[in-house]
Design a protein around this motif. Structure first.
Motif, mmCIF file in Angstrom:
data_model
loop_
_atom_site.group_PDB
_atom_site.id
_atom_site.type_symbol
_atom_site.label_atom_id
_atom_site.label_comp_id
_atom_site.label_asym_id
_atom_site.label_seq_id
_atom_site.Cartn_x
_atom_site.Cartn_y
_atom_site.Cartn_z
ATOM 1 N N THR A 25 0.817 -1.116 -0.104
ATOM 2 C CA THR A 25 -0.010 0.054 -0.028
ATOM 3 C C THR A 25 0.792 1.232 0.059
ATOM 4 O O THR A 25 1.594 1.362 0.706
ATOM 5 C CB THR A 25 -1.001 0.099 1.261
ATOM 6 O OG1 THR A 25 -1.722 -1.257 1.267
ATOM 7 C CG2 THR A 25 -1.750 1.281 1.309
ATOM 8 N N SER A 27 0.607 5.475 0.186
ATOM 9 C CA SER A 27 -0.253 6.587 0.593
ATOM 10 C C SER A 27 0.363 7.873 0.436
ATOM 11 O O SER A 27 1.525 7.885 0.774
ATOM 12 C CB SER A 27 -0.964 6.479 1.760
ATOM 13 O OG SER A 27 -1.500 5.016 1.750
ATOM 14 N N ARG A 71 -4.741 6.414 -1.810
ATOM 15 C CA ARG A 71 -4.091 5.297 -1.412
ATOM 16 C C ARG A 71 -4.085 4.494 -2.640
ATOM 17 O O ARG A 71 -5.217 3.968 -3.585
ATOM 18 C CB ARG A 71 -5.033 4.390 -0.350
ATOM 19 C CG ARG A 71 -4.268 3.354 0.159
ATOM 20 C CD ARG A 71 -5.541 2.464 1.191
ATOM 21 N NE ARG A 71 -5.325 3.409 2.207
ATOM 22 C CZ ARG A 71 -6.547 3.462 3.014
ATOM 23 N NH1 ARG A 71 -7.623 2.758 2.656
ATOM 24 N NH2 ARG A 71 -6.583 4.262 4.178
#
Length: 101
Positions: A25, A27, A71
């Protein structure tokens, strides 16, 4: 979840690896970081479409029209990793494989 990068080069993007989900991930709250993640998403979509892959990369914006947070969720792809602290010549076989793909 493990933090693997925290805004390198002041790009405003932090990167987490989820070892149990095999997902990464990325972000950002910064305008530049959000724009970079949008471009990265387009690149993944282009590449996955080109190789006819079933992998899915997801991009979500938060904050309404202002898009104050972004994200990007990327699956871990199968393959070999190089030795990141070694020279390019040490990793050249893996680099050639990636270029050929």
């Amino acid at each position: 979840m493990i933090l693997i990068r925290n805004c390198p080069h002041n790009n405003g993007i932090y990167t987490l690896i989820h070892s149990n989900n095999r997902v990464i991930t990325k972000s950002s709250y910064s305008i530049d970081g959000i724009n970079s993640l949008g471009n990265e998403y387009k690149g993944y979509k282009w590449y996955l479409n080109r190789i006819h892959s079933n992998y899915e990369v997801n991009l979500k914006y938060f904050g309404g029209e202002k898009k104050t947070y972004c994200r990007l969720v990327i699956p871990m792809f199968p393959g070999q990793t190089g030795e990141c602290y070694k020279s390019i010549s040490y990793n050249k076989k893996l680099i050639y494989k990636a270029v050929d793909a």
